[in-house]
Design an enzyme around this catalytic site. Structure first.
Site, short mmCIF file in Angstrom:
data_model
loop_
_atom_site.label_atom_id
_atom_site.label_comp_id
_atom_site.label_asym_id
_atom_site.label_seq_id
_atom_site.Cartn_x
_atom_site.Cartn_y
_atom_site.Cartn_z
N GLU A 75 -9.22 -9.87 3.58
CA GLU A 75 -9.57 -8.47 3.26
C GLU A 75 -10.82 -8.43 2.39
O GLU A 75 -10.93 -9.18 1.39
CB GLU A 75 -8.41 -7.81 2.50
CG GLU A 75 -8.75 -6.37 2.08
CD GLU A 75 -7.57 -5.58 1.53
OE1 GLU A 75 -6.45 -6.12 1.47
OE2 GLU A 75 -7.79 -4.41 1.16
N SER A 134 0.84 -1.20 0.00
CA SER A 134 0.00 0.00 0.00
C SER A 134 0.87 1.25 0.00
O SER A 134 0.39 2.34 -0.27
CB SER A 134 -0.93 0.01 1.22
OG SER A 134 -0.21 -0.18 2.42
#
Ligand code: KIV
Length: 264
Positions: free
Chosen positions: A181, A46
């Protein structure tokens, strides 16, 4: 305090004590997280979006990951450092082994791999080489273009059954943690119930063995944060207060809230 290891995480699952995990990409924030008692620091890819300003995680290279892992490792002494194998770094066992080796040499204690069925032999090879692996399932951001966006996965019964069976296979070949997720809460609960290893969630279920968020979401820096995130700076009043408020909310299972930070 003794450093957090994979054994600590396993004991936490056994004892029903939620594991706290946040991302960090440099020594300063790693030090903050460490001082606040965060169990796992995720050097996530990320960083491609948070630090580098890209629209996806795909441009992140192994060199980028190594640079950021090394900074985090210099800044923390207690937390377990988990590092992402970047996009296409796990196309085959030999490539993944070289990438994981570089991440561990830079200071990571565990690697995270975004998994489909093709990654099962990759995980098996890394584990055989003594490398702890966390298998990431569900909305795996490196597959964003295949999913047609950052979309919740596992909603149809067939996809849900495949994900449950994949989680079991990954555990069978030695994955020491799972990360779920962006999947329906009921599917996350089913995987948590049958998993023998710690399951960390993000947009998954309050009943996961631990929770992870991206630090910039926790600190209110993301202009349009995902629905499963929460700005803890508002509660905490300072960087340290925000991280401590997040840890407290995870440990008391006040965060995430069913139906608010999770999906049907
Ligand atoms: O890269 C990352 O930060 C991640 C989390 C969103 C779990 O994979």
């Amino acid at each position: 305090m003794r450093p957090i290891t994979v054994n600590t995480l396993a004991r936490r699952k056994e004892a029903g004590e939620p594991i706290t995990c946040l991302t960090a990409y440099d020594a300063a924030f790693a030090g903050l997280l460490d001082r606040c008692g965060v169990d796992v620091i995720l050097v996530g890819d990320s960083l491609g979006m948070v630090v580098q300003g890209h629209a996806t995680t795909l441009p992140v290279t192994l060199e980028d990951m190594v640079y950021h892992v090394a900074g985090v490792a210099r800044g923390s002494t207690q937390a377990l450092i988990m590092a992402d194998i970047p996009f296409l770094g796990d196309v085959d066992p030999a490539t993944a082994l070289a990438q994981a080796g570089a991440l561990l040499r830079a200071g990571a204690h565990m690697v995270k791999i975004e998994c489909g069925a093709i990654e099962v032999p990759v995980v098996e090879r890394l584990v055989a080489a003594g490398i702890p692996v966390c298998a990431h399932l569900g909305l795996t951001p490196q597959a964003v273009h295949r999913f047609g966006g950052h979309r919740v996965q596992g909603r149809d019964p067939r996809a849900a059954a495949e994900m449950e069976s994949l989680a079991a296979r990954l555990e069978d070949v030695g994955a020491q943690a799972l990360l779920l997720e962006g999947i329906p809460e009921s599917l996350a609960d089913a995987i948590v119930r049958s998993a023998g290893v710690p399951v960390i969630g993000i947009g998954a279920s309050p009943r996961c063995d631990g929770q992870v968020l991206v630090l910039s979401d926790v600190l209110g820096l993301t202009p349009e944060p995902p629905r499963f995130a929460r700005d803890f700076l508002a509660d905490g009043g300072s960087l340290e207060g925000a991280v401590k408020a997040y840890c407290e909310a995870v440990r008391t299972r006040a965060f995430p809230q069913s139906g608010v930070h999770t999906f049907r």
